[in-house]
Design a protein around this motif. Structure first.
Motif, PDB file in Angstrom:
ATOM      1  N   PRO A  33       0.806  -1.229   0.000  1.00  0.00           N
ATOM      2  CA  PRO A  33       0.000   0.000   0.000  1.00  0.00           C
ATOM      3  C   PRO A  33       0.834   1.272   0.000  1.00  0.00           C
ATOM      4  N   GLU A  34       2.084   1.196   0.450  1.00  0.00           N
ATOM      5  CA  GLU A  34       2.939   2.381   0.516  1.00  0.00           C
ATOM      6  C   GLU A  34       3.889   2.490  -0.676  1.00  0.00           C
ATOM      7  N   ARG A  35       4.032   1.433  -1.455  1.00  0.00           N
ATOM      8  CA  ARG A  35       5.081   1.400  -2.469  1.00  0.00           C
ATOM      9  C   ARG A  35       4.618   0.566  -3.664  1.00  0.00           C
ATOM     10  N   LEU A  36       4.571   1.202  -4.854  1.00  0.00           N
ATOM     11  CA  LEU A  36       4.198   0.521  -6.089  1.00  0.00           C
ATOM     12  C   LEU A  36       5.404   0.497  -7.029  1.00  0.00           C
ATOM     13  N   SER A  37       5.661  -0.627  -7.624  1.00  0.00           N
ATOM     14  CA  SER A  37       6.734  -0.724  -8.621  1.00  0.00           C
ATOM     15  C   SER A  37       6.124  -0.774 -10.020  1.00  0.00           C
ATOM     16  N   ILE A  38       6.874  -0.213 -10.997  1.00  0.00           N
ATOM     17  CA  ILE A  38       6.505  -0.261 -12.414  1.00  0.00           C
ATOM     18  C   ILE A  38       7.694  -0.854 -13.148  1.00  0.00           C
ATOM     19  N   ASP A  39       7.459  -1.878 -13.954  1.00  0.00           N
ATOM     20  CA  ASP A  39       8.562  -2.662 -14.519  1.00  0.00           C
ATOM     21  C   ASP A  39       9.264  -2.009 -15.700  1.00  0.00           C
ATOM     22  N   ASP A  40       8.952  -0.751 -16.000  1.00  0.00           N
ATOM     23  CA  ASP A  40       9.601  -0.042 -17.109  1.00  0.00           C
ATOM     24  C   ASP A  40      10.398   1.134 -16.547  1.00  0.00           C
ATOM     25  N   ALA A  41      11.711   0.932 -16.369  1.00  0.00           N
ATOM     26  CA  ALA A  41      12.549   1.975 -15.780  1.00  0.00           C
ATOM     27  C   ALA A  41      12.633   3.210 -16.668  1.00  0.00           C
ATOM     28  N   GLU A  42      12.602   3.015 -18.005  1.00  0.00           N
ATOM     29  CA  GLU A  42      12.665   4.159 -18.916  1.00  0.00           C
ATOM     30  C   GLU A  42      11.448   5.061 -18.748  1.00  0.00           C
ATOM     31  N   LEU A  43      10.284   4.453 -18.595  1.00  0.00           N
ATOM     32  CA  LEU A  43       9.070   5.239 -18.404  1.00  0.00           C
ATOM     33  C   LEU A  43       9.123   6.001 -17.087  1.00  0.00           C
ATOM     34  N   VAL A  44       9.497   5.319 -16.013  1.00  0.00           N
ATOM     35  CA  VAL A  44       9.552   5.964 -14.699  1.00  0.00           C
ATOM     36  C   VAL A  44      10.524   7.135 -14.733  1.00  0.00           C
ATOM     37  N   ALA A  45      11.639   7.003 -15.461  1.00  0.00           N
ATOM     38  CA  ALA A  45      12.639   8.071 -15.537  1.00  0.00           C
ATOM     39  C   ALA A  45      12.105   9.316 -16.243  1.00  0.00           C
ATOM     40  N   GLN A  46      11.096   9.144 -17.130  1.00  0.00           N
ATOM     41  CA  GLN A  46      10.532  10.286 -17.860  1.00  0.00           C
ATOM     42  C   GLN A  46       9.518  11.078 -17.037  1.00  0.00           C
ATOM     43  N   LEU A  47       9.019  10.504 -15.951  1.00  0.00           N
ATOM     44  CA  LEU A  47       7.909  11.116 -15.240  1.00  0.00           C
ATOM     45  C   LEU A  47       8.363  12.320 -14.431  1.00  0.00           C
ATOM     46  N   ARG A  48       7.526  13.335 -14.444  1.00  0.00           N
ATOM     47  CA  ARG A  48       7.789  14.590 -13.747  1.00  0.00           C
ATOM     48  C   ARG A  48       6.535  14.994 -12.971  1.00  0.00           C
ATOM     49  N   PRO A  49       6.660  15.909 -12.012  1.00  0.00           N
ATOM     50  CA  PRO A  49       5.479  16.395 -11.293  1.00  0.00           C
ATOM     51  C   PRO A  49       4.386  16.870 -12.253  1.00  0.00           C
ATOM     52  N   GLY A  50       3.187  16.432 -11.993  1.00  0.00           N
ATOM     53  CA  GLY A  50       2.043  16.770 -12.847  1.00  0.00           C
ATOM     54  C   GLY A  50       1.620  15.648 -13.767  1.00  0.00           C
ATOM     55  N   HIS A  51       2.519  14.698 -14.030  1.00  0.00           N
ATOM     56  CA  HIS A  51       2.141  13.569 -14.884  1.00  0.00           C
ATOM     57  C   HIS A  51       1.119  12.673 -14.172  1.00  0.00           C
ATOM     58  N   ARG A  52       0.129  12.215 -14.945  1.00  0.00           N
ATOM     59  CA  ARG A  52      -0.886  11.307 -14.426  1.00  0.00           C
ATOM     60  C   ARG A  52      -0.491   9.870 -14.724  1.00  0.00           C
ATOM     61  N   ILE A  53      -0.617   8.987 -13.751  1.00  0.00           N
ATOM     62  CA  ILE A  53      -0.343   7.560 -13.914  1.00  0.00           C
ATOM     63  C   ILE A  53      -1.668   6.817 -13.798  1.00  0.00           C
ATOM     64  N   LEU A  54      -2.037   6.106 -14.869  1.00  0.00           N
ATOM     65  CA  LEU A  54      -3.301   5.377 -14.901  1.00  0.00           C
ATOM     66  C   LEU A  54      -3.016   3.884 -14.815  1.00  0.00           C
ATOM     67  N   ILE A  55      -3.712   3.210 -13.938  1.00  0.00           N
ATOM     68  CA  ILE A  55      -3.527   1.783 -13.707  1.00  0.00           C
ATOM     69  C   ILE A  55      -4.850   1.064 -13.954  1.00  0.00           C
ATOM     70  N   SER A  56      -4.751  -0.155 -14.525  1.00  0.00           N
ATOM     71  CA  SER A  56      -5.940  -0.982 -14.771  1.00  0.00           C
ATOM     72  C   SER A  56      -6.958  -0.257 -15.647  1.00  0.00           C
ATOM     73  N   ASP A  57      -6.503   0.074 -16.888  1.00  0.00           N
ATOM     74  CA  ASP A  57      -7.374   0.744 -17.866  1.00  0.00           C
ATOM     75  C   ASP A  57      -7.950   2.047 -17.331  1.00  0.00           C
ATOM     76  N   GLY A  58      -7.195   2.722 -16.451  1.00  0.00           N
ATOM     77  CA  GLY A  58      -7.624   4.032 -15.977  1.00  0.00           C
ATOM     78  C   GLY A  58      -8.552   4.018 -14.789  1.00  0.00           C
ATOM     79  N   LEU A  59      -8.853   2.830 -14.250  1.00  0.00           N
ATOM     80  CA  LEU A  59      -9.739   2.784 -13.087  1.00  0.00           C
ATOM     81  C   LEU A  59      -9.086   3.436 -11.864  1.00  0.00           C
ATOM     82  N   ILE A  60      -7.757   3.350 -11.802  1.00  0.00           N
ATOM     83  CA  ILE A  60      -6.999   3.961 -10.711  1.00  0.00           C
ATOM     84  C   ILE A  60      -6.137   5.064 -11.304  1.00  0.00           C
TER      85      ILE A  60
END
Length: 479
Positions: free
Chosen positions: A110-137
């Motif tokens: 609940p405190e820590r989520l991993s994403i298996d694409d390091a390149e994507l995570v490296a591109q993220l900046r404040p303000g970016h939206r992260i959608l999980i499970s077809d956008g439900l989360i």
């Protein structure tokens, strides 16, 4: 058997069912086929070739028991960012709480989520939206500390392991095939699967690369371009020209586009597919509520009906049949909605600006006009080696049902995806045109699809051509 054929006869739009833990046992497979499934979908992202072998064997055995040509569609995993695995039960992310986002595949908490694409995570900046499970989360990035991100939960929900992740506005990786994808293409060739779903297509070259590998492996699968990215939507005509079918993958497309634009995109994709004479599949959340309840919402019923009226060839069930609590009921419900819609209304006509480009297309349009003008014609029988002629007839959406007679069992299974077609496979074709028409008429009568005394239009070729598109004969006769 006769009841299943009658059921297929009444319904023109086809049903694709995704197979998973809720449905891959032989007894459930038998029930799904009886309920109306035409194509089984297997997602290679969730199993290895070794795990898939017995699944495919069970699917083939179920089709043999039913005596019906059933196609198998295997989706390639391709590149899709996913959350890490989850050890234990799922948990819920609560709105306005904070969570750490890290690259990798460590177990979720609940405190820590991993994403298996390091390149994507490296591109993220404040303000970016992260959608999980077809956008439900939905999460929003607030800050970065080294490789880790701090994100706030805007829309909470239940988290499970290996859920898809999307970041609108951040350009994904270029299309490329992994070694795993190459192994899955080889698997499709080895097991003579009818369709391969190509995920995250960006342009026609992506399909050419898959087709080249498939040919090297000796496979004959037809390629389904999954339209999931804005780049694919922008190049939809070029992609349709290179593909054998298209899928409106509304899950991923719906998180890349504003929600209000998805219905317009769906209509556009269907229209382009019709113009190019290839099947279209509508996918994602068609009867989503039936994953946990025995009846759908009224909005979902309208969604299915509207897809039928737009002219889609097939409608797909995903979680409803793969992991849902009511897989058979979901197929039965979809069948009922399609039949009720088709009995009252007709699908959209083929785009007027698209003129026939082959003799077979011209013959198909003529046969459709004849059946429409003279209601004594009960059936259009397309005698086809490759399936091309039958697909050209289906493109015109005739009033009369279409029986496709072929001597290639794989072509018969491939045609099970195409609107309005009831495929029949013969051991071989007769040598002369007259004998061939009589052979096809006898097969249609023996199957129970037509009755003696009915009028039918037959489409065939006077000579043998190795390439598709050479049907040159239209024959009207009473059976």
């Amino acid at each position: 058997m006769a009841e299943e054929r009658a059921s297929c006869w009444r319904r023109r739009a086809k049903i694709v069912a995704t197979i998973g833990p809720a449905s891959w046992s032989p007894p459930v497979l038998d029930q799904l086929i009886a309920a109306g499934v035409d194509v089984f979908r297997v997602n290679a992202a969730h199993n290895s070739p070794e795990e898939r072998r017995p699944i495919v064997a069970d699917l083939r055995a179920a089709a043999d028991r039913a005596g019906r040509p059933i196609a198998i569609l295997q989706d390639l995993a391709s590149w899709k960012p996913r959350t890490g695995p989850l050890e234990g039960d799922s948990f819920r992310l609560i709105r306005d709480t904070r969570v750490r986002i890290v690259p990798g595949s460590e177990p979720l908490s609940p405190e820590r989520l991993s994403i298996d694409d390091a390149e994507l995570v490296a591109q993220l900046r404040p303000g970016h939206r992260i959608l999980i499970s077809d956008g439900l989360i939905e999460l929003v990035v607030e800050s970065r500390a080294g490789d880790e991100l701090i994100a706030r939960v805007l829309r909470g929900g239940q988290i499970r392991g290996r859920q898809g992740v999307a970041v609108p506005g951040v350009l994904g990786r270029p299309f490329r095939l992994s070694e795993r994808d190459r192994a899955d293409i080889a698997f499709a060739a080895e097991h003579e699967l009818e369709y391969i779903g190509v995920s995250f297509v960006t342009g026609p070259d992506d399909l050419r690369s898959v087709r080249a590998i498939l040919r090297e492996c000796g496979g004959r699968a037809r390629l389904v371009a999954k339209i999931e990215r804005p780049e694919a939507l922008a190049a939809i005509r070029e992609i349709a020209r290179e593909s054998d079918a298209v899928m409106v993958a509304r899950g991923d497309l719906g998180v890349q586009l504003p929600p209000e634009e998805v219905p317009i995109a769906q209509k556009r994709i269907i229209r382009v597919a019709r113009a190019f004479g290839i099947p279209s599949i509508i996918a994602t959340q068609m009867l989503e509520s039936m994953t946990t309840q025995p009846i759908p919402t009224r909005a979902e019923v309208s969604d299915v009906a509207n897809a039928v009226l737009e002219g889609a060839d097939a409608l797909m069930l995903s979680a409803e049949t793969a992991t849902g609590q009511y897989p058979v009921e979901a197929v039965e419900m979809m069948h009922r909605i399609i039949v009720a819609t088709e009995q009252q209304l007709t699908p959209a006509p083929v785009p007027e600006e698209e003129e026939p480009t082959t003799i077979a297309a011209t013959i198909a349009r003529t046969a459709t006009d004849l059946a429409r003008r003279w209601r004594a014609v009960r059936t259009i029988v397309a005698i086809t080696r490759s399936g091309f002629t039958a697909r050209e007839v289906a493109r015109e959406r005739p009033v009369a049902p279409i029986v496709a007679v072929t001597c290639d069992p794989m072509v018969a299974r491939q045609l099970s995806l195409v609107w309005g077609i009831v495929p029949l496979a013969l051991p071989s074709f007769a040598e002369t045109s007259e004998e061939l028409i009589e052979q096809a008429a006898g097969a249609a009568r023996a199957s129970g699809l037509v009755r003696g005394g009915d009028h039918a239009v037959f489409i065939t070729s006077l000579r043998y051509f190795p390439e598709p598109g050479h049907a040159d004969t239209l024959h009207l006769r009473q059976l």
